[in-house]
Design an enzyme around this catalytic site. Sequence first.
Site, mmCIF file in Angstrom:
data_model
loop_
_atom_site.group_PDB
_atom_site.id
_atom_site.type_symbol
_atom_site.label_atom_id
_atom_site.label_comp_id
_atom_site.label_asym_id
_atom_site.label_seq_id
_atom_site.Cartn_x
_atom_site.Cartn_y
_atom_site.Cartn_z
ATOM 1 N N ASP A 38 -92.807 -9.085 -38.598
ATOM 2 C CA ASP A 38 -92.893 -10.405 -37.998
ATOM 3 C C ASP A 38 -94.169 -10.452 -37.168
ATOM 4 O OD1 ASP A 38 -91.206 -12.950 -37.192
ATOM 5 O OD2 ASP A 38 -92.090 -12.165 -35.339
ATOM 6 N N ASN A 46 -101.182 -20.816 -32.656
ATOM 7 C CA ASN A 46 -101.249 -22.168 -33.224
ATOM 8 C C ASN A 46 -101.411 -23.216 -32.128
ATOM 9 O OD1 ASN A 46 -101.027 -21.391 -35.908
ATOM 10 N ND2 ASN A 46 -98.817 -21.633 -35.967
ATOM 11 N N ASP A 55 -103.354 -19.576 -39.422
ATOM 12 C CA ASP A 55 -103.463 -19.283 -40.851
ATOM 13 C C ASP A 55 -104.393 -18.094 -41.094
ATOM 14 O OD1 ASP A 55 -101.754 -21.394 -41.345
ATOM 15 O OD2 ASP A 55 -103.307 -22.717 -42.172
ATOM 16 N N ASP A 81 -93.907 -16.694 -40.286
ATOM 17 C CA ASP A 81 -94.615 -15.515 -39.786
ATOM 18 C C ASP A 81 -93.917 -14.223 -40.177
ATOM 19 O OD1 ASP A 81 -92.381 -15.750 -38.175
ATOM 20 O OD2 ASP A 81 -93.479 -15.600 -36.290
#
Length: 163
Positions: A38, A46, A55, A81
């Site tokens: 993860d 973000n 990204d 993720d």
Amino acid sequence: MALTDSLTDLRNRRAFEQDLESRAAPLGNTPFTVMSLDVDGLKRINDTHGHSAGDDLLGAVAAALTAAFDGHGQAYRIGGDEFAVICDDVMTAADRIRCLEVMAHHLQQSGYPDRPFSTGAADYPADSGSAGDLLRISDQRMYRDKVLRRQQRSGQPLESGQA
């Protein structure tokens, strides 16, 4: 394309579930390891730097994961993720650590100095003979790693039973 994640070019969750089911099928008798990974702090990246930065991190993780586990198994992006690897054989703790160190090194070379991921693993058939249980167990162990890493970063004492 139905089995490939468009952002990372890794195989996707559908492919992961199909591959895991076939490996853990009733006649499957070759031991293997499932790893869950993860990406830590993706939401913060973000929110702070924009989704293109997130990204970019996901792409870097995918590339590092592929490089680190090349010859050891297949990497997947199973959602947001979350990543997974179905290893060709059972990986010892030392083997997993070596691969994760290679992954962290690749990420450092890509501009991510801190290890931005948490991990967990489960072995077939030692931990479970069920594909769903293998993923659940590796996810639980990954979450435990995430909590420990968060506590270490914040300087909080470890809760009893977590060391």
